[in-house]
Design a protein around this motif. Structure first.
Motif, PDB file in Angstrom:
ATOM      1  N   UNK A   1       0.847  -1.200   0.000  1.00 37.62           N
ATOM      2  CA  UNK A   1       0.000   0.000   0.000  1.00 37.62           C
ATOM      3  C   UNK A   1       0.875   1.239   0.000  1.00 37.62           C
ATOM      4  N   UNK A   2       0.310   2.326  -0.471  1.00 32.51           N
ATOM      5  CA  UNK A   2       0.967   3.627  -0.366  1.00 32.51           C
ATOM      6  C   UNK A   2       0.524   4.275   0.937  1.00 32.51           C
ATOM      7  N   UNK A   3       1.425   5.012   1.570  1.00 35.40           N
ATOM      8  CA  UNK A   3       1.178   5.556   2.896  1.00 35.40           C
ATOM      9  C   UNK A   3       1.329   7.067   2.889  1.00 35.40           C
ATOM     10  N   UNK A   4       0.368   7.737   3.508  1.00 34.16           N
ATOM     11  CA  UNK A   4       0.412   9.188   3.693  1.00 34.16           C
ATOM     12  C   UNK A   4       0.241   9.483   5.177  1.00 34.16           C
ATOM     13  N   UNK A   5       0.974  10.464   5.674  1.00 32.20           N
ATOM     14  CA  UNK A   5       0.867  10.859   7.086  1.00 32.20           C
ATOM     15  C   UNK A   5       0.231  12.242   7.172  1.00 32.20           C
ATOM     16  N   UNK A   6      -0.878  12.336   7.882  1.00 31.57           N
ATOM     17  CA  UNK A   6      -1.595  13.597   8.045  1.00 31.57           C
ATOM     18  C   UNK A   6      -1.369  14.114   9.465  1.00 31.57           C
TER      19      UNK A   6
ATOM     20  N   UNK B   1      -1.622  10.902  11.735  1.00 35.34           N
ATOM     21  CA  UNK B   1      -2.598   9.881  11.369  1.00 35.34           C
ATOM     22  C   UNK B   1      -2.142   9.228  10.066  1.00 35.34           C
ATOM     23  N   UNK B   2      -1.676   7.978  10.115  1.00 35.55           N
ATOM     24  CA  UNK B   2      -1.261   7.310   8.875  1.00 35.55           C
ATOM     25  C   UNK B   2      -2.462   6.877   8.057  1.00 35.55           C
ATOM     26  N   UNK B   3      -2.412   7.119   6.755  1.00 35.92           N
ATOM     27  CA  UNK B   3      -3.483   6.721   5.844  1.00 35.92           C
ATOM     28  C   UNK B   3      -2.877   5.832   4.767  1.00 35.92           C
TER      29      UNK B   3
ATOM     30  N   UNK C   1      -6.371  -1.454  -5.899  1.00 37.48           N
ATOM     31  CA  UNK C   1      -7.801  -1.562  -6.194  1.00 37.48           C
ATOM     32  C   UNK C   1      -8.255  -3.011  -6.291  1.00 37.48           C
ATOM     33  N   UNK C   2      -7.473  -3.873  -6.940  1.00 38.01           N
ATOM     34  CA  UNK C   2      -7.869  -5.274  -7.105  1.00 38.01           C
ATOM     35  C   UNK C   2      -7.969  -5.976  -5.764  1.00 38.01           C
ATOM     36  N   UNK C   3      -7.055  -5.671  -4.847  1.00 42.02           N
ATOM     37  CA  UNK C   3      -7.113  -6.265  -3.514  1.00 42.02           C
ATOM     38  C   UNK C   3      -8.370  -5.807  -2.774  1.00 42.02           C
ATOM     39  N   UNK C   4      -8.697  -4.520  -2.880  1.00 42.44           N
ATOM     40  CA  UNK C   4      -9.899  -4.006  -2.224  1.00 42.44           C
ATOM     41  C   UNK C   4     -11.159  -4.587  -2.849  1.00 42.44           C
ATOM     42  N   UNK C   5     -11.138  -4.803  -4.158  1.00 39.83           N
ATOM     43  CA  UNK C   5     -12.282  -5.408  -4.838  1.00 39.83           C
ATOM     44  C   UNK C   5     -12.505  -6.829  -4.333  1.00 39.83           C
TER      45      UNK C   5
ATOM     46  N   UNK D   1      -8.088   0.468   4.907  1.00 36.16           N
ATOM     47  CA  UNK D   1      -8.751   0.528   3.616  1.00 36.16           C
ATOM     48  C   UNK D   1      -9.162  -0.826   3.074  1.00 36.16           C
ATOM     49  N   UNK D   2      -8.726  -1.910   3.713  1.00 33.05           N
ATOM     50  CA  UNK D   2      -9.151  -3.244   3.290  1.00 33.05           C
ATOM     51  C   UNK D   2     -10.615  -3.426   3.690  1.00 33.05           C
TER      52      UNK D   2
END
Length: 442
Positions: free
Chosen positions: A211-216, A224-226, A231-235, A343-344
């Motif tokens: 996954x890609x990670x963003x820190x807010x 807060x890590x996001x 997409x295929x894994x989430x599908x 997000x899973x």
């Protein structure tokens, strides 16, 4: 239609089981859907450029997990984010971006250390279950199971490290059924079936399940890590939830209303309100908060729960969570060895099933949970007994109470003499006393 045909061809060649065919699939969006910069190309040529990319047969890209970060003025970045949301039809998302006071953290050494602390390593004495035996296999995914979950992705949903966004699939599968859309839906169904069977090559798992990670930055100074998975894994996760969610959600209710319960948050609020309206002045209410819960649960416990509750989908969960997954943060790579991936779609359901023994073993008359946030209430003796159960059972699962965010309310009776308390010596748990005659809390 050209994009749909190109993606279908890349999925069909996976039958060869070659490493290069999987690599070409993971690079599809970078090679085929890459658009020229606005300042280098007229708007009318953008479609031509994408078509030209899709028609190329050779891909000369390597997926090395590195991302080039370009420094841009804040106003320019804000404009780009808002334009992207509007172009995706996500008007509410554009308004949230404009009104948000949060900012994205730069990958400094301090930020990296904080993020690593939020993604702890697995316990060295972890006892993972045996690998899946393939005796109980899930049914093949159908075209109908593909179309509805694809449409359910919100507008503006981000893509993972492979660059394929939900909107790409939405566009390629939209409109009246034709040869290209039907062929793509069938190909995606076969690919998701391979994922559910756990038959993805190990080398590809390292990309597909990262996954890609963003820190807010939060207002209190924390981060807060996001994480955004592919997409295929989430599908695939959405399809599993659709198949088994209703049965498992019934099992975790009524104590847990955080997954599969329509209006679950409102139900929790009403339960607490009813408890307080029928209060006994000798009762207390305790609000519980679990620290970084989704990133700390033990995966060996998680896989044991999947083995016992969802044996057909253990191969999929095994490939997703048996080994640490990579999180890409700028040009840095972090490891996620515990918890479910943010997000899973399957994550909240697995968390609720995993914590079911904890939530159902409490005896207080008020016992309601919304995912990792719980509220219990009753006689102080039963509440304290349940608190000890939460601590002990939570430790077994890898969970820890965040005492700074836990709050104890006394419905009319002071728990102790507050005179000796001083500001420089705060209690680890905030305590509130509700005064019925004043209808207020201090």
């Amino acid at each position: 239609m050209l994009a749909a045909t190109s993606l279908t061809e890349r999925i069909d060649v996976l039958q060869k089981r070659s490493e290069s065919s999987w690599r070409h699939l993971m690079l599809f969006s970078f090679a085929g859907l890459k658009q020229p910069d606005k300042d280098k190309s007229k708007k009318g040529n953008r479609t031509t450029a994408v078509k030209s990319n899709l028609l190329r047969q050779l891909v000369n890209l390597e997926l090395n997990g590195k991302q080039t970060v370009k420094k841009q003025p804040r106003d320019s970045l804000l404009k780009k984010l808002v334009e992207g949301k509007i172009n995706d039809g996500d008007i509410s998302g554009a308004l949230r971006v404009l009104s948000s006071e949060n900012s994205v953290a730069v990958p400094t050494p301090e930020v990296l250390d904080t993020l690593r602390a939020k993604h702890p390593s697995e316990s060295p004495d972890s006892l993972f279950p045996d690998p899946p035996d393939q005796l109980s296999l899930p049914e093949e995914v159908t075209v109908e199971e593909i179309l509805a979950p694809v449409k359910s992705f919100p507008n503006g949903s981000a893509g993972g490290v492979d660059g394929l966004r939900p909107q790409h699939l939405k566009d390629m599968l939209s409109g009246a059924p034709n040869g290209a859309t039907v062929a793509l839906a069938e190909a995606v169904a076969k690919l998701i079936t391979l994922m559910l069977l756990g038959r993805i090559p190990d080398a590809t798992c390292g990309v597909l399940y990262r996954a890609s990670l963003t820190a807010v930055k939060k207002k209190d100074g924390g981060l807060r890590p996001i994480a955004v998975g592919n997409t295929l894994r989430r599908l695939a996760g959405k399809i599993v939830v659709k198949r088994v969610g209703r049965v498992l959600e019934e099992q975790v209710r009524p104590e847990q209303v955080g997954c599969g319960t329509r209006g679950g948050a409102e139900a929790a609020v009403h339960a607490v309100r009813c408890f307080r309206e029928g209060r006994d002045e000798s009762q207390v209410q305790l609000k519980l908060d679990l620290k970084n819960a989704f990133n700390t649960i033990h995966r060996f416990v998680l896989l044991r729960v999947v083995r016992d509750s969802l044996p057909k989908y253990l191969p999929f969960a095994w490939q997703s969570y048996r080994y640490p997954s990579k999180l890409l943060f700028g040009q840095h790579t972090l490891e996620s060895a515990r918890g479910v991936q943010q997000g899973d779609p399957l994550g909240p359901l697995l968390f609720c099933v995993l914590s079911q023994k904890l939530t159902k073993s409490l005896t207080s008359p008020l016992n309601v949970w919304y995912l990792d946030d719980g509220t219990i209430g009753g006689k102080i003796e039963s509440v304290l007994s349940d608190l000890q159960v939460v601590i002990n059972e939570g430790r077994r699962l890898g969970l820890q109470l965040n005492s700074a965010k836990c709050e104890l309310f006394s419905l009319g009776v002071l728990l102790w003499n507050a005179e000796p308390c001083r500001k420089e010596q705060p209690s680890p748990v905030r305590v509130f006393c509700f005064l019925p005659e004043a209808n207020s809390t201090f």
